[in-house]
Design an enzyme around this catalytic site. Structure first.
Site: not given
Ligand SMILES: *[C@@H]1O[C@H](CO)[C@@H](O)[C@H](O)[C@H]1NC(C)=O
Ligand SMILES: *[C@@H]1O[C@H](CO)[C@@H](O)[C@H](O)[C@H]1NC(C)=O
Ligand SMILES: *[C@@H]1O[C@H](CO)[C@@H](O)[C@H](O)[C@H]1NC(C)=O
Length: 386
Positions: A145-146
């Protein structure tokens, strides 16, 4: 070939196509739930091994030298978290047990460093493979993420696709599963994801279709709206927009898994009398007694509040097919039985391969609220597999 061989082959083919076409009910388990106190404590022993088809243990992490980092050796190893989790398969041999790598708190930078160096990335693939084999997991779920965000670099997009291709090559001969969790925000896809390469090489795609609105917005909004609200300026901030994006890319629908949050996003209203959708808010909702996290309430807390306390109003948001509820200045957008039934039916009607929940430990797993144990996952599953 003798006739019996043909029959056996035909049966095997029938079974293997059945297995690959099996509808998935994917349940994440946030292992820190074992630290909740009293009746809210939830650990592997509370997981019903027949409820979900796939369970995913969250999380493991990584070191910048490409080794796997166990994030909580007390809970995961000393208390036998990993071992007991994989032993759920002794109760249901059809259950798949997986482990998730990454998550929000792990951030992006370590993965960016590893994946930008071919030697480190190669070592990482081997280390992940060895980790799964050592602990007996059936597969890996990647929650970076991410890519190219939160301290990453532009090359992360291509490097993430390479990592997934290399993991696929390593995992296929060992029959290990490979999935990943994706941001719901399709506006970020150009930056983060090489969708065709990822989709081809993953067994399934967990869409994190939640957190569309939270207290940072300064106004009340739904956590996981299925459709846009008339007041939305960005009409992509809903689960349907994310799902339809993936379908339009030509991705095999049987790989697409719709995420459903078993929690609400809470807000503190500026005024108790201005309590609709888009009402002015002044901050996070007060923390719940069990989750202890400002701005978030587990479903078990929401249903317990509505049962124990007078003064709750529940509204069905028909345009977005989700409820919201408020009491004085506390406002929460969440999921109830009705909204998960709608989402299960939506996943079925759109021909998706699965539904996913974050997280099983947020459920009403003790039947505090009178809807039976695990009422939301059960209703979601029943409508999806109907
Ligand atoms: C990788 O880094 C971790 C954390 O710094 C360290 O504990 C481990 O010994 C290192 N392993 C190798 C093989 O360099
Ligand atoms: C799991 O929770 C139960 C209570 O529900 C507790 O008795 C048990 O010790 C816990 N197991 C672990 C491994 O922490
Ligand atoms: C709410 O009621 C449940 C029983 O239904 C009880 O266990 C719990 O302690 C109560 N919680 C609060 C915060 O009052």
């Amino acid at each position: 070939m003798p006739r019996s061989t043909y029959v056996t082959l035909a049966l095997l083919l029938a079974f293997s196509s059945l297995a690959s076409a099996q509808k998935k009910v994917v349940c994440y388990y946030g292992s820190w739930a074992n630290y909740r106190t009293g009746v809210a404590q939830f650990n592997v022993t509370n997981i019903d091994p027949f409820l979900c088809t796939h369970v995913i243990y969250a999380f493991i992490g990584a070191n910048t030298n490409g080794t796997v980092k166990i994030l909580d050796s007390w809970n995961d190893v000393s208390l036998n978290g990993f071992k007991d989790f994989n032993n759920l398969r002794l109760k249901n041999a059809n259950l798949k047990t997986m482990v998730a790598l990454g998550g929000w708190s792990e951030g992006s930078a370590t993965y960016s460093t590893i994946c930008n160096n071919v030697a480190l990335r190669t070592a990482f693939v081997t280390n992940l493979y060895n980790f799964l084999v050592k602990w007996g997991f059936n597969g890996l779920d990647i929650d970076w993420e991410y890519p190219a965000q939160r301290g990453g670099i532009a090359a992360d997009k291509a490097n993430f696709a390479s990592l997934i291709k290399e993991l696929r090559a390593k995992f296929t001969p060992a029959n290990l599963l490979l999935s990943a969790a994706f941001s719901a925000d399709i506006n970020s896809y150009g930056t983060s994801y090489d969708v065709p390469t990822l989709a081809t090489n993953l067994d399934f795609i967990n869409l994190m279709t939640y957190d569309f609105h939270s207290y940072g917005d300064g106004k009340s909004g739904e956590n996981s709206p299925l459709y846009a609200a008339s007041i939305d300026t960005d009409k992509t901030m809903n689960s349907d927009a994310t799902v339809q994006y993936w379908i339009k890319q030509g991705v095999d629908k049987m790989k697409i898994v719709l995420g459903v949050p078993l929690y609400g996003r809470s807000f503190t209203l500026k005024s108790a009398t201005s309590n609709g959708l888009g009402a002015v808010t002044v901050g996070a909702g007060a923390l719940g007694p069990w989750s202890q996290e400002a701005g978030l309430l587990m479903f078990s807390e929401i249903c317990m509040y509505q049962k124990n306390q007078t003064g709750w109003t529940v509204q069905w948001n028909a345009a977005q097919q989700v409820p919201y509820a408020y009491r004085s200045t506390l406002w929460v957008g969440y999921e109830n039985k009705q909204s998960v039934e709608v989402k299960g039916k939506y996943a079925k009607d759109n021909g998706l391969g699965g539904v996913m929940v974050w997280a099983i430990d947020y459920e009403d797993f003790r039947n505090f609220c009178g809807g039976g144990k695990f009422p939301l996952i059960s209703a979601l599953k029943a409508n999806f597999t109907a």
